[in-house]
Write an enzyme that holds these catalytic residues in place. Sequence first.
Site, PDB file in Angstrom:
ATOM      1  N   SER A  49      -1.178  14.402   3.510  1.00 26.77           N
ATOM      2  CA  SER A  49       0.073  14.677   4.206  1.00 26.77           C
ATOM      3  C   SER A  49      -0.275  15.419   5.482  1.00 26.77           C
ATOM      4  O   SER A  49      -1.428  15.785   5.685  1.00 26.77           O
ATOM      5  CB  SER A  49       1.004  15.526   3.339  1.00 26.77           C
ATOM      6  N   ARG A 294      -1.293   6.784   4.276  1.00 28.91           N
ATOM      7  CA  ARG A 294      -0.422   6.605   3.116  1.00 28.91           C
ATOM      8  C   ARG A 294       0.978   6.248   3.609  1.00 28.91           C
ATOM      9  O   ARG A 294       1.362   6.557   4.738  1.00 28.91           O
ATOM     10  CB  ARG A 294      -0.346   7.865   2.256  1.00 28.91           C
ATOM     11  N   THR A 330       7.091  18.288   0.814  1.00 29.60           N
ATOM     12  CA  THR A 330       6.425  19.025  -0.263  1.00 29.60           C
ATOM     13  C   THR A 330       7.407  19.936  -0.995  1.00 29.60           C
ATOM     14  O   THR A 330       7.485  19.931  -2.227  1.00 29.60           O
ATOM     15  CB  THR A 330       5.249  19.849   0.285  1.00 29.60           C
ATOM     16  N   CYS A 484      -2.259  -3.255   7.573  1.00 30.67           N
ATOM     17  CA  CYS A 484      -3.185  -2.522   6.701  1.00 30.67           C
ATOM     18  C   CYS A 484      -4.092  -1.631   7.542  1.00 30.67           C
ATOM     19  O   CYS A 484      -4.761  -2.108   8.457  1.00 30.67           O
ATOM     20  CB  CYS A 484      -4.031  -3.491   5.881  1.00 30.67           C
ATOM     21  N   CYS A 508      -9.636  -0.362   0.151  1.00 30.63           N
ATOM     22  CA  CYS A 508      -8.245   0.103   0.016  1.00 30.63           C
ATOM     23  C   CYS A 508      -8.171   1.623  -0.113  1.00 30.63           C
ATOM     24  O   CYS A 508      -8.819   2.221  -0.973  1.00 30.63           O
ATOM     25  CB  CYS A 508      -7.616  -0.565  -1.202  1.00 30.63           C
ATOM     26  N   CYS A 511      -2.687   3.207   0.313  1.00 31.57           N
ATOM     27  CA  CYS A 511      -1.517   3.618   1.087  1.00 31.57           C
ATOM     28  C   CYS A 511      -0.253   2.889   0.644  1.00 31.57           C
ATOM     29  O   CYS A 511       0.847   3.353   0.912  1.00 31.57           O
ATOM     30  CB  CYS A 511      -1.758   3.434   2.579  1.00 31.57           C
ATOM     31  N   CYS A 514       0.900  -2.604   2.118  1.00 36.43           N
ATOM     32  CA  CYS A 514       0.962  -4.046   1.884  1.00 36.43           C
ATOM     33  C   CYS A 514       2.045  -4.397   0.869  1.00 36.43           C
ATOM     34  O   CYS A 514       2.749  -5.404   1.012  1.00 36.43           O
ATOM     35  CB  CYS A 514      -0.395  -4.568   1.426  1.00 36.43           C
TER      36      CYS A 514
END
Length: 539
Positions: A49, A294, A330, A484, A508, A511, A514
């Site tokens: 984050s 992400r 958060t 991506c 990968c 995240c 896709c």
Amino acid sequence: MEYDVVVVGGGPSGLSTAIRLKQLAAQTGQELSVCLLEKGSEIGAHILSGAVIEPRTLEELIPDWKEKGAPLNTAAKKDQFLLLTETESVQLPTPPQMHNEGNYIVSLGNFCRWLGQQAEELGVEIYPGFAAAEVLYHADGSVKGVATGDMGIGKDGEKTDAWQPGMELWAKQTVFAEGCRGSLSKTLFQRFDLQRDADAQTYGIGIKELWEVPAAAHEEGKIVHTVGWPLDASTYGGSFLYHLENNQVVVGYVVGLDYKNPYLSPFEEFQRFKTHPAIRKYFDGARRISYGARALVEGGLQSLPKLTFPGGVLVGDTAGFLNMPKIKGTHTAMKSGLLAADSVFELLTSDEGGNEALAYPARFEKSWLKDELYRARNIRPSFRWGMWGAMLYSAIDTYIFAGKAPWTLRHKHRDHECLRPADEYSPIAYPKPDGKLTFDRLSSVFISNTNHSEDQPPHLKLKNADVPIQINLAKYDAPEQRYCPAGVYEIMGREEGKPRLQINAQNCVHCKTCDIKDPTQNINWTVPEGGGGPNYPNM
């Protein structure tokens, strides 16, 4: 293995839920067994984050967090909000929601590692490296628990010498805290029709780098946000730049996944953003340390699903509690965990029976969390009018109505429905990376410490193997190559006239973009072997 409560996911919401449950058990002298599964190799390994944290919920959960050494080391000191053109920057008044006095710039991964320690000290059993791969159900259709995936299955689907069977974890209540677009949670949405009374959920992709910069470019506690260039005025997005301690700066970019242009690449837009004169000055002579990406939930209050179902609850980003105008999730994720824990504990210790924690949505309705999300609800959907229209509307909504306008703007389209055919746009000529300030995907993935066992079935599954070429390439010029951020999807053999999609699943970074943006919804993101994926050290 049987528990009172199983929590799926070791992020802020899952850990807060587990901690509150054990606190309540200790306060009342009850015996309550709580287990938490985390698919990353350790708590925090998959956590990414910005992050600026508002300590409001932390004060509720662990009032003596300072004495216990919570890693909130950098107090926010200065806010700056910039509008960028291609060559200039204009400082704008910082919107009230983005004021950060009293907040802290943190590594959310390190914060979760600390929360994990607090949970274990209270008796929560934490199992990192175990990916929950399947939801288990009772005969009456209620959730029974989850099963972890088998380990040591080869690419051919057969058992290898390293095979270990998965485990079933049964629970009276299962808490799904998988984060954005959880692979199990999305099956719950379908089975229990949890989105039926809510707007379509909408998402963004956040891409982040951690840098070590020269002391002269560092200003501890400084927070910079930008809108405008390099995105056009019709595409939602913006940047963040946070000055941590020890001459470290995090820089990131968020692009709303409701964008229309199939040639747009969020990764390339982020790299281009760093070349702006107002931004690149921080990175002369600097060193890039880490990279990650992400998806994040942006729908807000009107996109919240039904939070409960027989046998379980949704918390955190799995449900969509992010406050987008604040650019913070958060404290809201943690608060949802507290509300859920109070309700689950009440359910498990009452004599009334039942298997659905219906007090959870009732508690939410009376909480400051509901009020905060209500006041923020109209900002993100106002961007349907473009950046200028949204900024004008947001000023009216914020300053005149204080977030309580007598209407609610709706989210009418899912992100994958927004992509337009490639023949309506021209390809975007992105500059080549210089390897100093701007980079390519593969060198970026390398410093995310991403690793998957290569001898395992691909965790990125196609529902129809013909669709990527016959539809995605033919109509949209294969946008999976661009959305991506990790170079997972490549079109090979195009020059020879025999195009095919190659999936580099080992790249990968989890995240989930896709799974969200694929225009035909043909890609299904599932969990790989436990422990696979990125290993973020300080993100």
